[in-house]
Scaffold this active site. Structure first.
Site, PDB file in Angstrom:
ATOM      1  N   GLY A 109       0.799  -1.217   0.000  1.00  0.00           N
ATOM      2  CA  GLY A 109       0.000   0.000   0.000  1.00  0.00           C
ATOM      3  C   GLY A 109       0.829   1.263   0.000  1.00  0.00           C
ATOM      4  O   GLY A 109       0.332   2.330   0.349  1.00  0.00           O
ATOM      5  N   SER A 110       2.094   1.167  -0.431  1.00  0.00           N
ATOM      6  CA  SER A 110       2.979   2.334  -0.400  1.00  0.00           C
ATOM      7  C   SER A 110       2.787   3.252  -1.589  1.00  0.00           C
ATOM      8  O   SER A 110       3.276   4.380  -1.595  1.00  0.00           O
ATOM      9  CB  SER A 110       4.438   1.868  -0.363  1.00  0.00           C
ATOM     10  OG  SER A 110       4.770   1.168  -1.555  1.00  0.00           O
ATOM     11  N   GLY A 111       2.100   2.775  -2.641  1.00  0.00           N
ATOM     12  CA  GLY A 111       1.901   3.598  -3.820  1.00  0.00           C
ATOM     13  C   GLY A 111       3.030   3.523  -4.819  1.00  0.00           C
ATOM     14  O   GLY A 111       3.069   4.308  -5.768  1.00  0.00           O
ATOM     15  N   GLY A 113       3.801   0.670  -6.552  1.00  0.00           N
ATOM     16  CA  GLY A 113       3.607  -0.476  -7.442  1.00  0.00           C
ATOM     17  C   GLY A 113       4.100  -1.783  -6.877  1.00  0.00           C
ATOM     18  O   GLY A 113       4.528  -2.668  -7.622  1.00  0.00           O
ATOM     19  N   SER A 115       2.631  -4.485  -5.501  1.00  0.00           N
ATOM     20  CA  SER A 115       1.957  -5.723  -5.901  1.00  0.00           C
ATOM     21  C   SER A 115       2.369  -6.150  -7.305  1.00  0.00           C
ATOM     22  O   SER A 115       2.702  -7.319  -7.545  1.00  0.00           O
ATOM     23  CB  SER A 115       0.440  -5.555  -5.830  1.00  0.00           C
ATOM     24  OG  SER A 115       0.012  -5.325  -4.507  1.00  0.00           O
ATOM     25  N   GLU A 147      -3.021 -10.065 -12.566  1.00  0.00           N
ATOM     26  CA  GLU A 147      -3.572  -9.187 -11.527  1.00  0.00           C
ATOM     27  C   GLU A 147      -4.983  -8.711 -11.847  1.00  0.00           C
ATOM     28  O   GLU A 147      -5.896  -8.820 -11.025  1.00  0.00           O
ATOM     29  CB  GLU A 147      -2.662  -7.963 -11.355  1.00  0.00           C
ATOM     30  CG  GLU A 147      -1.366  -8.228 -10.640  1.00  0.00           C
ATOM     31  CD  GLU A 147      -0.644  -6.928 -10.368  1.00  0.00           C
ATOM     32  OE1 GLU A 147      -0.989  -6.269  -9.367  1.00  0.00           O
ATOM     33  OE2 GLU A 147       0.239  -6.555 -11.164  1.00  0.00           O
ATOM     34  N   ASP A 159       2.458  -0.100 -13.731  1.00  0.00           N
ATOM     35  CA  ASP A 159       3.390  -0.701 -12.778  1.00  0.00           C
ATOM     36  C   ASP A 159       4.089  -1.938 -13.323  1.00  0.00           C
ATOM     37  O   ASP A 159       5.293  -2.144 -13.103  1.00  0.00           O
ATOM     38  CB  ASP A 159       2.654  -1.061 -11.483  1.00  0.00           C
ATOM     39  CG  ASP A 159       2.127   0.161 -10.761  1.00  0.00           C
ATOM     40  OD1 ASP A 159       2.631   1.268 -11.031  1.00  0.00           O
ATOM     41  OD2 ASP A 159       1.204   0.008  -9.934  1.00  0.00           O
TER      42      ASP A 159
END
Length: 342
Positions: A109-111, A113, A115, A147, A159
């Site tokens: 959830g850090s922004g 990318g 995942s 995804e 990403d």
């Protein structure tokens, strides 16, 4: 024998959100991003039994199951399972025992990318093991399909391509999931000046990007005489073009203003992109000498990036530290996903 891969995380510099459908399909999107020295890694080792062990060191999660043709998608390390399921289906991977361990240098959830970068790294490790003839576009598109289609995760398209290609890239997004990656030859001295003048700051809070992206997609789909979300996205696409010119020609002092231009329009795309805490951080950075900044990824939390010209870096850093977050050092990296045998 261990099959390893790693892929870099990215920071978005301009155009964020224009890679999201339906905007990209209807109007065409454009994003400029760059990969940095924070990575996702994956390692696969074979086992003698018929068990599959999946683990994430940074999340502290572990799953052990019988090797079958399809692993259950149940919310536990689904990205890893999704890659395995797709490779069994499309590339004839026979169920067999192995251990797959991943690790990421930034929080979920850090922004940045994370995942998608994990998915790319896992694909790289499997491709090294199975000797799959996958090019860069193949890996990125496969990661996207796993995804967004197989697992139904909301998100854009940048990403997977950033993690696979690496470096500074100007990306174009069109209908039918078409993506064109234009690598930028950025002079090394410009990169070093950007590294000095850009601050990467972790707010200490993660966020669920899927909810914000769902709001963006719903806003893009609205019809009527005027749509503020679409107008904002048009401005962000313009920002990406102007950012590309500034970085390639060395007009770096204008980057802060371009970041601010993008941030003011980004906030108009959906509720939740900013909040009182983020606004306070942003104002504190500008009061200390930054000329602009942005939230990483969809918004709502995670990392923020600020441009600090001249000698303002240290005063901005001190102002941000007072808010309790964390400064993260980085350098730009020009290589994308790489794999090898250990």
């Amino acid at each position: 024998m261990i099959y390893r891969a790693k892929a870099p995380l990215r920071i978005g510099l301009a155009g964020g959100g224009t890679d999201v459908s339906p905007y990209a399909d209807l109007h065409g999107g454009a994003i400029l991003n760059a990969t940095v020295s924070l990575f996702a890694s994956a390692s696969i080792s074979l086992r003698d039994d018929n068990r599959i062990l999946l683990g994430s060191r940074d999340l502290g999660e572990r799953v052990e199951v019988e090797a079958t043709e399809q692993l259950e998608i149940d919310g536990k390390l689904d990205l890893l399972k999704g890659v395995y399921n797709r490779l069994v289906r499309d590339y004839g991977l026979a169920p067999q025992g192995f251990t797959l361990i991943t690790e990421v240098d930034a929080p979920k959830g850090s922004g940045m990318g994370t995942s998608s970068t994990v998915t790319v790294a896992v694909l790289g490790a499997f491709a090294e093991w199975l000797r799959l003839p996958l090019g860069e576009y193949d890996v990125a598109r496969l990661a996207y399909d796993i995804e967004r289609i197989d697992l139904g995760m909301s998100g854009g398209r940048q990403d997977q391509y950033a993690a696979t290609f690496g470096g500074f890239n100007y990306m174009e997004f069109y209908a039918d999931e078409k993506v064109i990656v234009n690598p930028l030859r950025v002079r090394r001295s410009y990169q070093k000046e950007l590294e000095h003048n850009l601050i990467l700051y972790y707010t200490g809070t993660s966020r669920l990007s899927a909810k914000i992206i769902d709001q963006q997609q719903a806003a893009f789909a609205k019809t009527g005489p005027s749509n503020s979300s679409i107008e904002a996205a048009h401005a962000l696409k313009e920002q990406a073009v102007r950012m590309k010119e500034a970085i390639l020609t060395g007009k770096l002092d204008g980057i802060g203003e371009l970041l601010d231009f993008g941030w003011q329009h980004k906030k108009q795309m959906a509720a939740g992109i900013s909040n009182a805490i983020i606004d306070q951080l942003y104002d504190s950075a500008l009061d200390a000498g930054a000329t602009g900044g942005k939230i990483s990824g969809a918004g709502g939390g995670g990392f923020m990036t600020f441009y600090c010209p001249g000698q303002t870096r240290h005063t901005v850093a001190e102002a941000l530290k007072a808010h309790g977050g964390e400064l993260r050092n980085f350098v730009f990296v020009n290589e994308g996903m790489m794999s090898w045998v250990g």
